[in-house]
Design a protein around this motif. Structure first.
Motif, PDB file in Angstrom:
ATOM      1  N   GLY A  68      39.007  43.888  47.727  1.00 29.56           N
ATOM      2  CA  GLY A  68      38.666  43.723  46.579  1.00 29.56           C
ATOM      3  C   GLY A  68      40.110  43.981  45.512  1.00 29.56           C
ATOM      4  O   GLY A  68      39.994  42.782  44.912  1.00 29.56           O
ATOM      5  N   SER A  71      41.685  40.444  46.415  1.00 28.35           N
ATOM      6  CA  SER A  71      40.948  38.740  46.359  1.00 28.35           C
ATOM      7  C   SER A  71      40.125  39.023  44.250  1.00 28.35           C
ATOM      8  O   SER A  71      40.554  38.213  44.609  1.00 28.35           O
ATOM      9  CB  SER A  71      39.610  38.753  46.903  1.00 28.35           C
ATOM     10  OG  SER A  71      38.612  40.267  46.916  1.00 28.35           O
ATOM     11  N   GLY A  72      40.127  40.136  43.930  1.00 29.00           N
ATOM     12  CA  GLY A  72      40.454  39.797  42.590  1.00 29.00           C
ATOM     13  C   GLY A  72      41.429  39.157  41.930  1.00 29.00           C
ATOM     14  O   GLY A  72      41.097  38.717  41.015  1.00 29.00           O
ATOM     15  N   GLY A  76      40.445  35.855  41.127  1.00 31.29           N
ATOM     16  CA  GLY A  76      39.730  36.656  40.007  1.00 31.29           C
ATOM     17  C   GLY A  76      41.052  35.944  39.157  1.00 31.29           C
ATOM     18  O   GLY A  76      40.793  35.237  38.012  1.00 31.29           O
ATOM     19  N   PHE A  84      34.677  37.628  40.869  1.00 29.25           N
ATOM     20  CA  PHE A  84      36.006  38.650  41.371  1.00 29.25           C
ATOM     21  C   PHE A  84      36.502  39.069  39.289  1.00 29.25           C
ATOM     22  O   PHE A  84      38.239  39.225  39.715  1.00 29.25           O
ATOM     23  CB  PHE A  84      37.036  37.822  41.895  1.00 29.25           C
ATOM     24  CG  PHE A  84      36.411  37.839  43.418  1.00 29.25           C
ATOM     25  CD1 PHE A  84      36.403  38.950  44.024  1.00 29.25           C
ATOM     26  CD2 PHE A  84      35.891  36.817  43.349  1.00 29.25           C
ATOM     27  CE1 PHE A  84      36.510  38.682  45.589  1.00 29.25           C
ATOM     28  CE2 PHE A  84      34.829  36.058  44.626  1.00 29.25           C
ATOM     29  CZ  PHE A  84      35.542  36.946  45.954  1.00 29.25           C
ATOM     30  N   ASP A  89      34.309  44.475  39.945  1.00 28.53           N
ATOM     31  CA  ASP A  89      33.131  43.017  40.907  1.00 28.53           C
ATOM     32  C   ASP A  89      33.804  42.451  41.302  1.00 28.53           C
ATOM     33  O   ASP A  89      33.300  41.980  42.662  1.00 28.53           O
ATOM     34  CB  ASP A  89      33.157  41.982  39.700  1.00 28.53           C
ATOM     35  CG  ASP A  89      32.356  42.341  38.142  1.00 28.53           C
ATOM     36  OD1 ASP A  89      31.429  43.089  37.927  1.00 28.53           O
ATOM     37  OD2 ASP A  89      32.669  41.751  36.922  1.00 28.53           O
ATOM     38  N   SER A  90      35.555  42.854  41.804  1.00 24.48           N
ATOM     39  CA  SER A  90      35.870  42.298  42.647  1.00 24.48           C
ATOM     40  C   SER A  90      35.564  43.207  44.599  1.00 24.48           C
ATOM     41  O   SER A  90      34.798  42.188  45.031  1.00 24.48           O
ATOM     42  CB  SER A  90      37.261  42.219  43.227  1.00 24.48           C
ATOM     43  OG  SER A  90      37.536  41.457  42.295  1.00 24.48           O
ATOM     44  N   THR A  91      35.618  44.617  44.553  1.00 26.31           N
ATOM     45  CA  THR A  91      35.115  44.907  45.086  1.00 26.31           C
ATOM     46  C   THR A  91      33.537  45.362  45.437  1.00 26.31           C
ATOM     47  O   THR A  91      32.838  45.156  46.614  1.00 26.31           O
ATOM     48  CB  THR A  91      35.050  47.022  44.979  1.00 26.31           C
ATOM     49  OG1 THR A  91      36.694  46.775  44.490  1.00 26.31           O
ATOM     50  CG2 THR A  91      34.813  47.732  45.977  1.00 26.31           C
ATOM     51  N   THR A  93      31.335  42.770  44.810  1.00 22.42           N
ATOM     52  CA  THR A  93      32.079  41.148  45.656  1.00 22.42           C
ATOM     53  C   THR A  93      32.366  41.120  46.980  1.00 22.42           C
ATOM     54  O   THR A  93      31.282  40.339  47.881  1.00 22.42           O
ATOM     55  CB  THR A  93      32.416  39.322  45.133  1.00 22.42           C
ATOM     56  OG1 THR A  93      32.014  40.181  43.941  1.00 22.42           O
ATOM     57  CG2 THR A  93      32.379  38.638  45.646  1.00 22.42           C
TER      58      THR A  93
END
Length: 156
Positions: A68, A71-72, A76, A84, A89-91, A93
């Protein structure tokens, strides 16, 4: 106006504690139903495999948080992907991706189609494909099979 907001907050806490109490009562009923063959198998399996289940859950949480955060930053902060935009939100997703709740095309192109692949990250669109398949392989196939093995061992 503040009074209304305080009332809503108090109501939210009351609902939260009622939900928590319902969960605790359900667990205690399972313990009391240990005489029943079906409930007994379930309770003994969970009791036997509890330590292994918590270890597996901790590893999965660590992987979700690590993927997370990574990728964030990639999608993001650099790519501007709204899924992200923050760490939570990243985690979220990443966990939805790993359990198959987000389609490959939705992840790659925000659901806009093939010509929008990698939207926001330009020539580095291949990174989304790599991340998707790593998440799928590591978290969906390996970790879920490990979880099944832990529960099966506890059942035996």
């Amino acid at each position: 106006m503040n009074k209304k907001k305080d009332d809503i907050t108090k109501l939210g806490w009351i609902i939260f504690f009622i939900g928590w109490q319902t969960f605790v009562i359900t667990i205690s009923y399972l313990k009391k139903l240990a005489w029943h063959p079906g409930a007994s198998i379930f309770v003994r399996t969970i009791e036997h495999a509890f330590r292994d289940l918590t270890d597996t859950a901790a590893i999965m949480l660590l992987l979700f948080l690590g993927f997370g955060m990574t990728s964030g930053m990639w999608f993001g902060a650099v790519g501007g992907d709204l899924a992200f935009k923050s760490f939570l939100d990243s985690t979220n997703t990443v966990s939805r991706l790993s359990f198959g709740l987000i389609d490959f095309t939705d992840f790659i192109s925000w659901g806009h189609g093939k010509k929008y692949d990698g939207i926001g990250i330009g020539n580095a669109a291949w990174t989304k494909v790599i991340v998707f398949w790593i998440l799928f392989g590591l978290l969906n196939i390996i970790m879920l099979n490990l979880l099944i093995a832990v529960v099966s061992d506890g059942f035996a």
